[in-house]
Design a protein around this motif. Structure first.
Motif, PDB file in Angstrom:
ATOM      1  N   VAL A   1      -4.031   5.541   5.966  1.00  0.00           N
ATOM      2  CA  VAL A   1      -4.016   5.609   4.509  1.00  0.00           C
ATOM      3  C   VAL A   1      -4.143   7.075   4.094  1.00  0.00           C
ATOM      4  O   VAL A   1      -5.105   7.761   4.466  1.00  0.00           O
ATOM      5  N   GLU A   2      -3.167   7.548   3.325  1.00  0.00           N
ATOM      6  CA  GLU A   2      -3.144   8.947   2.907  1.00  0.00           C
ATOM      7  C   GLU A   2      -3.663   9.143   1.488  1.00  0.00           C
ATOM      8  O   GLU A   2      -3.678  10.262   0.983  1.00  0.00           O
ATOM      9  N   GLY A   3      -4.057   8.066   0.845  1.00  0.00           N
ATOM     10  CA  GLY A   3      -4.552   8.155  -0.519  1.00  0.00           C
ATOM     11  C   GLY A   3      -3.912   7.100  -1.394  1.00  0.00           C
ATOM     12  O   GLY A   3      -2.983   6.403  -0.985  1.00  0.00           O
ATOM     13  N   GLU A   4      -4.414   6.962  -2.607  1.00  0.00           N
ATOM     14  CA  GLU A   4      -3.862   6.017  -3.565  1.00  0.00           C
ATOM     15  C   GLU A   4      -2.635   6.625  -4.249  1.00  0.00           C
ATOM     16  O   GLU A   4      -2.577   7.829  -4.495  1.00  0.00           O
ATOM     17  N   MET A   5      -1.662   5.783  -4.556  1.00  0.00           N
ATOM     18  CA  MET A   5      -0.491   6.268  -5.275  1.00  0.00           C
ATOM     19  C   MET A   5      -0.900   6.676  -6.695  1.00  0.00           C
ATOM     20  O   MET A   5      -1.459   5.863  -7.437  1.00  0.00           O
ATOM     21  N   PRO A   6      -0.613   7.915  -7.098  1.00  0.00           N
ATOM     22  CA  PRO A   6      -0.895   8.305  -8.478  1.00  0.00           C
ATOM     23  C   PRO A   6      -0.001   7.552  -9.454  1.00  0.00           C
ATOM     24  O   PRO A   6       0.972   6.904  -9.071  1.00  0.00           O
ATOM     25  N   SER A   7      -0.326   7.662 -10.731  1.00  0.00           N
ATOM     26  CA  SER A   7       0.501   7.033 -11.757  1.00  0.00           C
ATOM     27  C   SER A   7       1.731   7.897 -12.030  1.00  0.00           C
ATOM     28  O   SER A   7       1.849   9.019 -11.529  1.00  0.00           O
TER      29      SER A   7
ATOM     30  N   PRO B   1       9.329   2.114 -18.005  1.00  0.00           N
ATOM     31  CA  PRO B   1       8.255   2.871 -17.348  1.00  0.00           C
ATOM     32  C   PRO B   1       7.439   1.973 -16.416  1.00  0.00           C
ATOM     33  O   PRO B   1       7.059   0.856 -16.791  1.00  0.00           O
ATOM     34  N   LEU B   2       7.202   2.450 -15.209  1.00  0.00           N
ATOM     35  CA  LEU B   2       6.494   1.672 -14.205  1.00  0.00           C
ATOM     36  C   LEU B   2       5.093   2.234 -14.010  1.00  0.00           C
ATOM     37  O   LEU B   2       4.890   3.458 -14.085  1.00  0.00           O
ATOM     38  N   THR B   3       4.148   1.367 -13.728  1.00  0.00           N
ATOM     39  CA  THR B   3       2.766   1.768 -13.494  1.00  0.00           C
ATOM     40  C   THR B   3       2.314   1.253 -12.135  1.00  0.00           C
ATOM     41  O   THR B   3       2.870   0.283 -11.606  1.00  0.00           O
ATOM     42  N   PRO B   4       1.277   1.882 -11.546  1.00  0.00           N
ATOM     43  CA  PRO B   4       0.756   1.372 -10.272  1.00  0.00           C
ATOM     44  C   PRO B   4       0.337  -0.088 -10.343  1.00  0.00           C
ATOM     45  O   PRO B   4       0.545  -0.843  -9.386  1.00  0.00           O
ATOM     46  N   ALA B   5      -0.237  -0.504 -11.483  1.00  0.00           N
ATOM     47  CA  ALA B   5      -0.657  -1.903 -11.607  1.00  0.00           C
ATOM     48  C   ALA B   5       0.534  -2.848 -11.546  1.00  0.00           C
ATOM     49  O   ALA B   5       0.485  -3.906 -10.896  1.00  0.00           O
ATOM     50  N   GLU B   6       1.628  -2.478 -12.221  1.00  0.00           N
ATOM     51  CA  GLU B   6       2.827  -3.326 -12.219  1.00  0.00           C
ATOM     52  C   GLU B   6       3.492  -3.364 -10.847  1.00  0.00           C
ATOM     53  O   GLU B   6       4.178  -4.335 -10.507  1.00  0.00           O
ATOM     54  N   LEU B   7       3.291  -2.318 -10.062  1.00  0.00           N
ATOM     55  CA  LEU B   7       3.921  -2.228  -8.747  1.00  0.00           C
ATOM     56  C   LEU B   7       3.072  -2.845  -7.644  1.00  0.00           C
ATOM     57  O   LEU B   7       3.545  -2.934  -6.502  1.00  0.00           O
ATOM     58  N   ARG B   8       1.849  -3.252  -7.958  1.00  0.00           N
ATOM     59  CA  ARG B   8       0.988  -3.857  -6.946  1.00  0.00           C
ATOM     60  C   ARG B   8       1.656  -5.113  -6.399  1.00  0.00           C
ATOM     61  O   ARG B   8       2.204  -5.919  -7.143  1.00  0.00           O
TER      62      ARG B   8
ATOM     63  N   VAL C   1       4.562   3.629  -0.045  1.00  0.00           N
ATOM     64  CA  VAL C   1       3.335   3.053  -0.580  1.00  0.00           C
ATOM     65  C   VAL C   1       3.309   1.564  -0.243  1.00  0.00           C
ATOM     66  O   VAL C   1       4.315   0.856  -0.436  1.00  0.00           O
ATOM     67  N   ASP C   2       2.166   1.086   0.248  1.00  0.00           N
ATOM     68  CA  ASP C   2       2.085  -0.328   0.624  1.00  0.00           C
ATOM     69  C   ASP C   2       1.790  -1.205  -0.589  1.00  0.00           C
ATOM     70  O   ASP C   2       1.633  -0.713  -1.719  1.00  0.00           O
ATOM     71  N   ALA C   3       1.742  -2.506  -0.360  1.00  0.00           N
ATOM     72  CA  ALA C   3       1.598  -3.462  -1.458  1.00  0.00           C
ATOM     73  C   ALA C   3       0.233  -3.378  -2.138  1.00  0.00           C
ATOM     74  O   ALA C   3       0.050  -3.943  -3.224  1.00  0.00           O
ATOM     75  N   ARG C   4      -0.705  -2.654  -1.537  1.00  0.00           N
ATOM     76  CA  ARG C   4      -2.028  -2.459  -2.142  1.00  0.00           C
ATOM     77  C   ARG C   4      -2.113  -1.131  -2.897  1.00  0.00           C
ATOM     78  O   ARG C   4      -3.180  -0.764  -3.372  1.00  0.00           O
ATOM     79  N   GLY C   5      -0.982  -0.438  -2.995  1.00  0.00           N
ATOM     80  CA  GLY C   5      -0.955   0.796  -3.755  1.00  0.00           C
ATOM     81  C   GLY C   5      -1.417   2.023  -3.001  1.00  0.00           C
ATOM     82  O   GLY C   5      -1.724   3.060  -3.615  1.00  0.00           O
ATOM     83  N   ARG C   6      -1.402   1.958  -1.661  1.00  0.00           N
ATOM     84  CA  ARG C   6      -1.886   3.075  -0.843  1.00  0.00           C
ATOM     85  C   ARG C   6      -0.710   3.800  -0.182  1.00  0.00           C
ATOM     86  O   ARG C   6       0.175   3.152   0.370  1.00  0.00           O
ATOM     87  N   ILE C   7      -0.709   5.120  -0.215  1.00  0.00           N
ATOM     88  CA  ILE C   7       0.315   5.908   0.476  1.00  0.00           C
ATOM     89  C   ILE C   7       0.059   5.807   1.976  1.00  0.00           C
ATOM     90  O   ILE C   7      -1.040   6.114   2.454  1.00  0.00           O
ATOM     91  N   ARG C   8       1.077   5.389   2.723  1.00  0.00           N
ATOM     92  CA  ARG C   8       0.915   5.158   4.160  1.00  0.00           C
ATOM     93  C   ARG C   8       1.799   6.067   5.015  1.00  0.00           C
ATOM     94  O   ARG C   8       1.618   6.127   6.233  1.00  0.00           O
TER      95      ARG C   8
END
Length: 352
Positions: A31-37, A49-56, A148-155
């Motif tokens: 895990v390299e960190g959370e995907m920013p908005s 416009p897309l958001t991290p929440a919508e992309l989860r 970015v994985d389905a949990r919003g984490r940069i992999r």
């Protein structure tokens, strides 16, 4: 990831592709960190416009690029293919268009470039003219891919073009982790043609070369006040490999050089299959005719897609122009472009 310093250069990865077999073993993807908005985007094309929440729940590929960068352009066949192939299994591809030059900040220019380069749905484009998204990701390169994985984490990330097989294997693994079934393990075949064709690395001996004063190297014009406002320049008697010169009445700025009178030229001694030049009419200027020579002669069969066999072409917009594509054997050649109208603006040479 490194500090968020904006580097004015495209990046070519040394590895253009790696073989991982018909079916790769699962990779250790830290895990390299959370995907920013994407709140820093100044607009969106081909998507709301897309958001991290919508992309989860989705696997997200974020690609930082700009439309005049040859390394970004050569990556497009793979991005298109992945977006189509894996869309129904949960992949979302977002192209973040972060400009290098001022003309790439204009949304109308970006919209036209997307049309010319056949970039559209299912790829969503975030216009990042103020580099807000770029800074939030702490990005430094064109192109740069973040997976970015389905949990919003940069992999996983890739800086520069290349590593396509590994990137697709990571996409497949993240989709499987997210619950997608029967993910096709075959790898897409890049069908890059014309300007999108992969570079000829075996014969590539010329580097990206900036014309503006901020990053110019190997500039060998005679006369004038070198890199100080408006001057009249002349070419040296001969050019060494990767040296270049302006000829005529030019105004050199931080990022580009503008021709003030008819008949100005640029000469460059290069070694590569392809020669490109990012250029166009100066902002709000009229079309500019030009003529290309190679070793003092019309290019003939070695002409690029933006000139004819006699070397004739016209600048209608500020973008990347392919001027030379030659067949083997590749040797040191002397390139010359003469502008038949005033008002041409040149930014950077790139090769392939």
């Amino acid at each position: 990831m490194k500090a968020s310093k904006l580097l004015p250069a495209c990046l070519m990865a040394c590895v253009m592709g790696m073989s991982f077999g018909a079916r790769a073993e699962a990779m250790d993807l830290p895990v390299e960190g959370e995907m920013p908005s994407f709140k820093g985007a100044t607009g969106w094309l081909d998507a709301q416009p897309l958001t991290p929440a919508e992309l989860r729940g989705k696997v997200v590929l974020v690609d930082f690029w700009t439309y005049s960068c040859i390394n970004s352009i050569r990556q497009l066949p793979y991005l298109r293919a992945w977006a189509r192939k894996y869309k129904d299994q949960g992949l979302v591809v977002i192209g973040v268009h972060s400009p290098e030059f001022a003309f790439e900040k204009n949304p109308d220019n970006v919209r036209q470039a997307l049309k010319d380069l056949r970039v559209g749905a299912p790829i969503a484009t975030a216009i990042d003219s103020d580099h807000g998204v770029w800074l939030d990701f702490n990005n430094e390169y064109w192109p740069a891919i973040y997976l970015v994985d389905a949990r919003g984490r940069i992999r996983h990330h890739v800086f520069g073009e290349g590593e396509y097989e590994q990137t697709e294997r990571v996409i497949q693994q993240l989709l499987t982790e997210a619950g997608a079934r029967n993910v096709d393990q075959a790898l897409v075949v890049g069908d890059g043609r014309g300007i999108e064709a992969a570079p000829d690395l075996a014969n590539l001996k010329s580097p990206e070369t900036y014309v503006g004063s901020e990053r110019a190297e190997n500039f060998v014009s005679k006369g004038g006040r070198l890199f100080s406002s408006r001057s009249v320049y002349a070419a040296p008697d001969s050019l060494s490999l990767n040296h270049w010169a302006l000829v005529g009445d030019w105004t050199i700025g931080k990022h580009s050089a503008v021709l003030n009178t008819v008949g100005g030229r640029i000469v460059y001694r290069f070694h590569a299959r392809d020669l490109h030049l990012v250029m166009g009419p100066r902002e709000n200027g009229s079309a500019v005719r030009f003529r290309v020579l190679i070793d003092g002669k019309p290019p003939g069969a070695a002409h690029g897609i933006d000139v004819d066999a006699q070397g004739n072409g016209t600048l209608f917009a500020q973008r990347l122009y392919q001027l030379i594509r030659q067949a083997e054997p590749i040797t040191d050649r002397e390139f010359e472009i003469e502008f038949l109208d005033a008002g041409a603006e040149a930014f950077v040479f790139t090769f392939g």
